[in-house]
Design a protein around this motif. Sequence first.
Motif, mmCIF file in Angstrom:
data_model
loop_
_atom_site.group_PDB
_atom_site.id
_atom_site.type_symbol
_atom_site.label_atom_id
_atom_site.label_comp_id
_atom_site.label_asym_id
_atom_site.label_seq_id
_atom_site.Cartn_x
_atom_site.Cartn_y
_atom_site.Cartn_z
ATOM 1 N N HIS A 1 5.783 -3.102 3.642
ATOM 2 C CA HIS A 1 4.082 -3.303 3.659
ATOM 3 C C HIS A 1 3.557 -3.670 4.905
ATOM 4 O O HIS A 1 2.431 -3.906 4.799
ATOM 5 N N SER A 2 4.401 -3.880 5.744
ATOM 6 C CA SER A 2 3.885 -4.674 6.956
ATOM 7 C C SER A 2 3.453 -3.374 8.369
ATOM 8 O O SER A 2 3.433 -3.736 9.350
ATOM 9 N N GLU A 3 3.943 -2.096 7.915
ATOM 10 C CA GLU A 3 3.572 -1.001 8.826
ATOM 11 C C GLU A 3 1.979 -0.857 9.298
ATOM 12 O O GLU A 3 1.133 -1.016 8.467
ATOM 13 N N THR A 4 1.759 -0.850 10.792
ATOM 14 C CA THR A 4 0.419 -0.226 10.994
ATOM 15 C C THR A 4 0.427 1.375 10.967
ATOM 16 O O THR A 4 -0.494 1.905 10.946
ATOM 17 N N GLN A 5 1.631 2.054 11.092
ATOM 18 C CA GLN A 5 1.585 3.486 10.959
ATOM 19 C C GLN A 5 3.101 3.787 10.357
ATOM 20 O O GLN A 5 3.104 4.727 9.846
ATOM 21 N N GLY A 6 4.176 3.297 10.795
ATOM 22 C CA GLY A 6 5.052 3.838 10.355
ATOM 23 C C GLY A 6 5.905 4.946 11.104
ATOM 24 O O GLY A 6 5.955 5.885 10.683
ATOM 25 N N MET A 7 6.162 4.780 12.410
ATOM 26 C CA MET A 7 6.490 5.689 13.381
ATOM 27 C C MET A 7 7.581 6.703 12.725
ATOM 28 O O MET A 7 7.787 7.888 12.908
ATOM 29 N N VAL A 8 8.745 5.962 12.073
ATOM 30 C CA VAL A 8 9.989 6.455 11.713
ATOM 31 C C VAL A 8 9.579 7.563 10.551
ATOM 32 O O VAL A 8 10.229 8.278 10.272
ATOM 33 N N LEU A 9 8.545 7.262 9.841
ATOM 34 C CA LEU A 9 7.933 8.629 8.806
ATOM 35 C C LEU A 9 7.625 9.648 9.570
ATOM 36 O O LEU A 9 8.064 10.622 8.996
ATOM 37 N N VAL A 10 7.143 9.526 10.663
ATOM 38 C CA VAL A 10 6.676 10.663 11.277
ATOM 39 C C VAL A 10 8.046 11.377 12.082
ATOM 40 O O VAL A 10 8.232 12.877 11.865
ATOM 41 N N GLU A 11 9.085 10.720 12.466
ATOM 42 C CA GLU A 11 10.361 11.112 12.974
ATOM 43 C C GLU A 11 11.093 11.946 11.953
ATOM 44 O O GLU A 11 11.628 12.739 12.067
ATOM 45 N N ALA A 12 10.982 11.298 10.590
ATOM 46 C CA ALA A 12 11.813 11.692 9.457
ATOM 47 C C ALA A 12 10.914 13.130 9.243
ATOM 48 O O ALA A 12 11.748 14.261 8.788
ATOM 49 N N MET A 13 9.749 13.104 9.338
ATOM 50 C CA MET A 13 8.971 14.362 8.699
ATOM 51 C C MET A 13 9.342 15.600 9.805
ATOM 52 O O MET A 13 9.505 16.862 9.534
ATOM 53 N N ALA A 14 9.468 15.084 11.025
ATOM 54 C CA ALA A 14 9.552 16.036 12.227
ATOM 55 C C ALA A 14 10.998 16.693 12.291
ATOM 56 O O ALA A 14 11.343 17.919 12.629
ATOM 57 N N ALA A 15 11.865 15.918 11.515
ATOM 58 C CA ALA A 15 13.248 16.572 11.117
ATOM 59 C C ALA A 15 13.326 17.146 9.748
ATOM 60 O O ALA A 15 14.400 17.618 9.468
ATOM 61 N N GLY A 16 12.050 17.388 8.987
ATOM 62 C CA GLY A 16 11.920 18.079 8.019
ATOM 63 C C GLY A 16 12.348 17.336 6.659
ATOM 64 O O GLY A 16 12.623 18.073 5.637
ATOM 65 N N LEU A 17 12.166 16.151 6.703
ATOM 66 C CA LEU A 17 12.436 15.307 5.441
ATOM 67 C C LEU A 17 11.288 14.922 4.675
ATOM 68 O O LEU A 17 10.286 14.519 5.188
ATOM 69 N N PRO A 18 11.269 15.286 3.329
ATOM 70 C CA PRO A 18 10.202 14.642 2.589
ATOM 71 C C PRO A 18 10.236 13.313 2.630
ATOM 72 O O PRO A 18 11.539 12.550 2.773
ATOM 73 N N VAL A 19 9.293 12.325 2.453
ATOM 74 C CA VAL A 19 9.420 10.849 2.432
ATOM 75 C C VAL A 19 8.898 10.433 1.187
ATOM 76 O O VAL A 19 7.955 10.653 0.468
ATOM 77 N N VAL A 20 9.859 9.457 0.606
ATOM 78 C CA VAL A 20 9.265 8.602 -0.525
ATOM 79 C C VAL A 20 8.874 7.134 -0.079
ATOM 80 O O VAL A 20 9.726 6.415 0.575
ATOM 81 N N ALA A 21 7.617 6.727 -0.151
ATOM 82 C CA ALA A 21 7.377 5.592 0.475
ATOM 83 C C ALA A 21 6.203 4.629 -0.589
ATOM 84 O O ALA A 21 5.757 5.213 -1.592
ATOM 85 N N ILE A 22 6.241 3.582 -0.197
ATOM 86 C CA ILE A 22 5.400 2.587 -0.758
ATOM 87 C C ILE A 22 3.877 2.542 -0.338
ATOM 88 O O ILE A 22 3.904 2.273 0.941
#
Length: 439
Positions: free
Chosen positions: A286-307
């Motif tokens: 809940h503390s992210e201002t962006q969540g850079m790891v989300l973009v890294e994961a998506m760049a690797a082709g991963l769907p993301v499940v997040a709160i």
Amino acid sequence: MNILMFTNTYRPIVGGVSESVQRLKTRLQTEGHQVLVVAPKLEGQPRHEPDVIRVAAVQHFNGSDFSLPVPIPGQLYEAIEAFEPDIVHSHHPFLLGDTAARAAETYGLPLIFTHHTLYEHYTHYVPGSSPRMQRFAVALSTEYTKLCDAVIAPSDSVRELLLQRGANEAIHVVPSGVDTRRFSRGDGRWLRRRLGLDREAFVVGHVGRLAREKNLPFLAEAVTRLLITAPKAHFLIVGDGDARLAMHEAAASAGVADRFHFTGKLHDQALIDAYHAMDVFAFASHSETQGMVLVEAMAAGLPVVAIEAPGVREVVESGENGYLLVGNDAQALASALHNLEDKDHRDLLREGALKTARAFDEGCCAARCIEVYRRAIAAGGPISHADQDAWERVRGRLGAEWQLLRHRGRVLRSVFQDEPMRGLIERSDEPEEPEAFRK
């Protein structure tokens, strides 16, 4: 353009701000700009850093991975003057952030501040953490923006939050960039082999510091529920920190500890390969201002499940590149992950993830940052010290200290506005800047 940056976290620290500063520096230099970074001395730092100035710091502050810089501004001025900066970019609102404000005021340079972090979520690293300390963290960062010529927010959510708090209104949204081409090229087969995972295994992944503010005990509970009902599912956790023990205990109590795989910290290609060893990415902070790891994961082709949280909602779109869930509902998160066990379903969301990642490519983000710099320079800094004689330097430094003193006074008024001490620190008007400090 010569860009002077100040940051409290830098390599070898692994974390969003450290990575963001390093990536921005590298990209700006690739584009032909000169960048000088002022950062704390850290254990394990590179021996040769031609574009970095290190200042003394207290290591492992309060038992954390962070250092506490002890800046001595006088030791920096010679290097700063030799660099001849056009602009100052601060990445924190305190410690070396104060030094950034001093440098900008002293030399009449525009000051830019990137609000990377929701600091109120990190007060547990400070002895005596309390609601008052959280108010202090909010006030400190909000009032710091008023010392700046422009503010960079990593997401629209953070921009709106800052405006609600009464921050400087000159806010520009510039996400932290990711080298999407690099993160798209990985091979996770070696890591799967090392962990004994076959091609049929369904691997849920997570990357980041295993820290209290990342909501990881909840994430472990949700993934544990998935593993109980999905015998081919495994959880791959990249990173390290104090929350690791709590995550392991949650898995052990459910009898699935053998399917929780902790790799520790990974860097460079090993980190990218770890993303490619995953089938889906799970995120609960809940503390992210962006969540850079989300973009890294998506760049690797991963769907993301997040709160759903500030910053996260700008990246994850339900049904397009993953699922965005509301609140800490462990069963809902487990169910969303279970739906993605179907490969055809994952493939549909994979295209959306790759498309989202392209919008956060570091080249685009660096160009937007440069535009913020250029506008601030064109508008002029807070003071003009065109004639840099000895008196001008002294007056600039005194003016900087005066501005910081007023800044701290505003912070104290915000913190104690509902306290009995309010009358001791509040005044009807702020004192005016002494005439001697003015140009």
